[in-house]
Design an enzyme around this catalytic site. Structure first.
Site, mmCIF file in Angstrom:
data_model
loop_
_atom_site.group_PDB
_atom_site.id
_atom_site.type_symbol
_atom_site.label_atom_id
_atom_site.label_comp_id
_atom_site.label_asym_id
_atom_site.label_seq_id
_atom_site.Cartn_x
_atom_site.Cartn_y
_atom_site.Cartn_z
ATOM 1 N N LEU A 33 57.261 40.041 26.225
ATOM 2 C CA LEU A 33 56.883 39.512 26.246
ATOM 3 C C LEU A 33 57.140 38.116 26.962
ATOM 4 O O LEU A 33 57.375 37.426 27.605
ATOM 5 C CB LEU A 33 56.560 38.680 24.236
ATOM 6 C CG LEU A 33 56.301 40.197 23.669
ATOM 7 C CD1 LEU A 33 55.928 38.987 22.577
ATOM 8 C CD2 LEU A 33 54.670 40.320 24.449
ATOM 9 N N HIS A 37 51.725 36.240 27.700
ATOM 10 C CA HIS A 37 50.861 36.856 26.268
ATOM 11 C C HIS A 37 51.141 35.666 25.412
ATOM 12 O O HIS A 37 50.845 35.878 24.154
ATOM 13 C CB HIS A 37 52.297 37.761 25.798
ATOM 14 C CG HIS A 37 52.637 39.024 26.552
ATOM 15 N ND1 HIS A 37 53.498 39.300 27.887
ATOM 16 C CD2 HIS A 37 51.939 40.220 26.550
ATOM 17 C CE1 HIS A 37 53.568 40.323 28.670
ATOM 18 N NE2 HIS A 37 52.914 40.579 27.900
ATOM 19 N N LYS A 152 44.400 39.345 34.173
ATOM 20 C CA LYS A 152 45.264 39.741 35.576
ATOM 21 C C LYS A 152 45.155 41.092 34.921
ATOM 22 O O LYS A 152 44.846 41.552 36.623
ATOM 23 C CB LYS A 152 46.354 39.350 34.470
ATOM 24 C CG LYS A 152 47.104 39.806 35.735
ATOM 25 C CD LYS A 152 48.971 38.900 35.918
ATOM 26 C CE LYS A 152 49.927 40.281 35.266
ATOM 27 N NZ LYS A 152 50.270 41.300 35.777
ATOM 28 N N ASP A 153 44.758 41.555 34.273
ATOM 29 C CA ASP A 153 44.864 43.119 34.341
ATOM 30 C C ASP A 153 42.835 43.251 33.869
ATOM 31 O O ASP A 153 42.383 43.361 32.986
ATOM 32 C CB ASP A 153 45.061 43.876 33.407
ATOM 33 C CG ASP A 153 46.530 44.103 33.061
ATOM 34 O OD1 ASP A 153 46.850 44.529 34.258
ATOM 35 O OD2 ASP A 153 47.069 43.245 33.068
ATOM 36 N N VAL A 184 48.557 33.768 33.077
ATOM 37 C CA VAL A 184 48.757 32.534 33.361
ATOM 38 C C VAL A 184 49.688 32.645 34.822
ATOM 39 O O VAL A 184 50.447 33.827 34.912
ATOM 40 C CB VAL A 184 49.404 32.047 32.369
ATOM 41 C CG1 VAL A 184 50.955 31.031 31.618
ATOM 42 C CG2 VAL A 184 48.793 31.988 30.514
HETATM 43 O O1 PAF Z 1 47.976 45.663 28.909
HETATM 44 C C1 PAF Z 1 48.660 45.979 28.965
HETATM 45 O O2 PAF Z 1 49.994 45.667 28.377
HETATM 46 C C2 PAF Z 1 48.428 47.630 27.994
HETATM 47 O O3 PAF Z 1 47.799 48.615 28.905
HETATM 48 C C3 PAF Z 1 47.683 47.251 26.274
HETATM 49 C C4 PAF Z 1 46.334 46.363 26.658
HETATM 50 C C5 PAF Z 1 48.611 46.653 25.215
HETATM 51 C C6 PAF Z 1 47.577 48.756 26.148
HETATM 52 O O4 PAF Z 1 49.113 49.529 26.377
#
Ligand code: PAF
Length: 286
Positions: A33, A37, A152-153, A184
Site C-alpha cells: 500500500l 491506496h 490510475k487503472d 495520486v
Molecule cells: O487494482 C488492483 O489493485 C487490483 O486489480 C484489484 C482491483 C484489487 C483486484 O485484484
C-alpha cells in the site's frame, strides 16, 4: 482493527455490520500500500460506518508468472498503515482460501462488451477476467454499499462499472456504488504505484518523463489545436526519446467506450511504458 483470513470470518463480520444497519465501504487492494491506496481508504472510512480493505495478490489476474512472483508483499506494513487510517477490517486470504483448484486454473468468463479488447486487455490476455473474478467475489462476500477504485487503472474502473451495471440489472450487487478516485501523484508528478518500489532512484527520475510528457501534451493540444492522432504520436515519440523508457502503447480513447476517438471531447490518453524491466501505467484526461 481485525485481520480476517477466511471467507467465513469475513462473512460473519459483514453479517454483524448488516444486523447493526451499518453502511460498508470496501477498498479492494493487492497490498504494497502507498498514499494512493491510503487516499481511497480515508475516503471509505469517512463515507461509511465501517471500512473493509482486502489485501490479496490475485493470482488469476497475472498472465505473467514472474510478475506475480515479483509483486511486492508486506502485510505487516500494510496492516499498520490501515490501522492508522481507521479501517476496521482487513481481509487477507490465501489463494487457496479464495479459489478452488479448478477456479485457479480456468479462465473466468465474462462478457466485457469489448472493453477488454483494447490496451491492457490486449497486452495482458485474461488479465481482466481475473480482475472481474476476484472483484465480483469480494462484492458478493462483503456486500458493500460503496467500493473505491483509483483512476490510475482507468480501464479496470470502466470494466468494473460495466460489471456492476450488468449485474445490478439482475439485482446481484444491490445498490452498490462504485466510487472513482483521482490518481495520486508524487510532488514530482510520478503516479503512485506499488510497482514504483521496484524502481531504482535513477529509474524513478527517468520515469518522471512519463507524467511530464502527458501534462505537456495537454498544453500542446490546447495551444496548437493539433489532431488527436498528432498528439498521440507526439507522446509516443517524446517518451521513446528518453533513455530508459519504452512505450508499449499510448492510446487516446473515449472515456466510456475505450475506443479510439478523433475528438478530445470526453477523451482520455492511457499509456503503458517500460522503465527498465518495470511496467508502469498512467493516464491523462483531455
Ligand atoms: O487494482 C488492483 O489493485 C487490483 O486489480 C484489484 C482491483 C484489487 C483486484 O485484484
Amino acid at each position: 482493527m481485525q485481520i480476517l483470513t477466511t471467507k467465513q470470518a469475513l462473512q460473519q463480520a459483514v453479517e454483524n455490520c448488516k444486523k447493526a444497519n451499518r453502511t460498508i465501504g470496501l477498498v479492494p487492494t493487492m497490498g504494497a500500500l502507498h498514499e494512493g491506496h491510503a487516499s481511497l481508504v480515508r475516503r471509505a472510512v469517512k463515507e461509511n460506518d465501517v471500512c473493509f480493505v482486502s489485501v490479496f495478490v490475485n493470482p488469476t489476474q497475472f498472465n505473467n508468472k514472474e510478475d506475480l512472483a515479483k509483486y511486492p508483499r508486506n502485510i505487516e506494513r500494510d496492516a499498520e498503515l490501515l490501522k492508522s487510517i481507521g479501517a476496521q477490517y482487513v481481509f487477507a486470504p490465501t489463494p487457496e482460501e479464495m479459489y478452488s483448484e479448478e477456479e485457479m486454473n480456468t479462465t473466468f468468463s465474462f462478457d466485457f462488451n469489448g472493453l477488454d479488447a483494447v490496451m491492457e486487455g490486449k497486452m495482458r490476455p485474461g488479465h481482466f477476467n481475473g480482475v472481474v473474478q476476484v472483484v465480483s467475489r469480494l462484492f458478493y462476500l462483503v456486500q458493500p454499499d460503496r467500493a473505491y477504485f483509483g483512476e490510475k487503472d482507468f480501464q479496470q474502473l470502466a470494466i468494473i462499472h460495466h460489471m456492476v451495471e450488468r449485474s445490478s440489472m439482475a439485482g446481484t450487487f444491490g445498490k452498490l456504488q462504485i466510487v472513482d478516485c483521482p490518481i495520486v501523484r508524487e510532488n514530482s508528478g510520478l503516479a503512485l504505484s506499488s510497482r514504483n518500489e521496484r524502481l531504482s532512484e535513477e529509474e524513478k527520475k527517468t520515469a518522471l518523463g512519463i507524467s511530464k510528457t502527458l501534462f505537456a501534451s495537454l498544453e500542446w493540444a490546447k495551444e496548437t489545436g493539433a489532431t488527436v492522432q498528432a498528439v498521440q504520436q507526439r507522446v509516443i515519440d517524446t517518451i521513446n526519446s528518453i533513455d530508459g523508457l519504452e512505450v508499449e502503447y499510448y492510446e487516446i480513447v473515449d472515456q466510456s467506450s475505450l475506443l479510439p476517438t478523433d475528438t478530445f471531447n470526453h477523451a482520455i490518453g492511457c499509456v503503458t511504458v517500460y522503465c527498465g524491466p518495470v511496467r508502469l501505467i498512467d493516464n491523462i484526461k483531455y
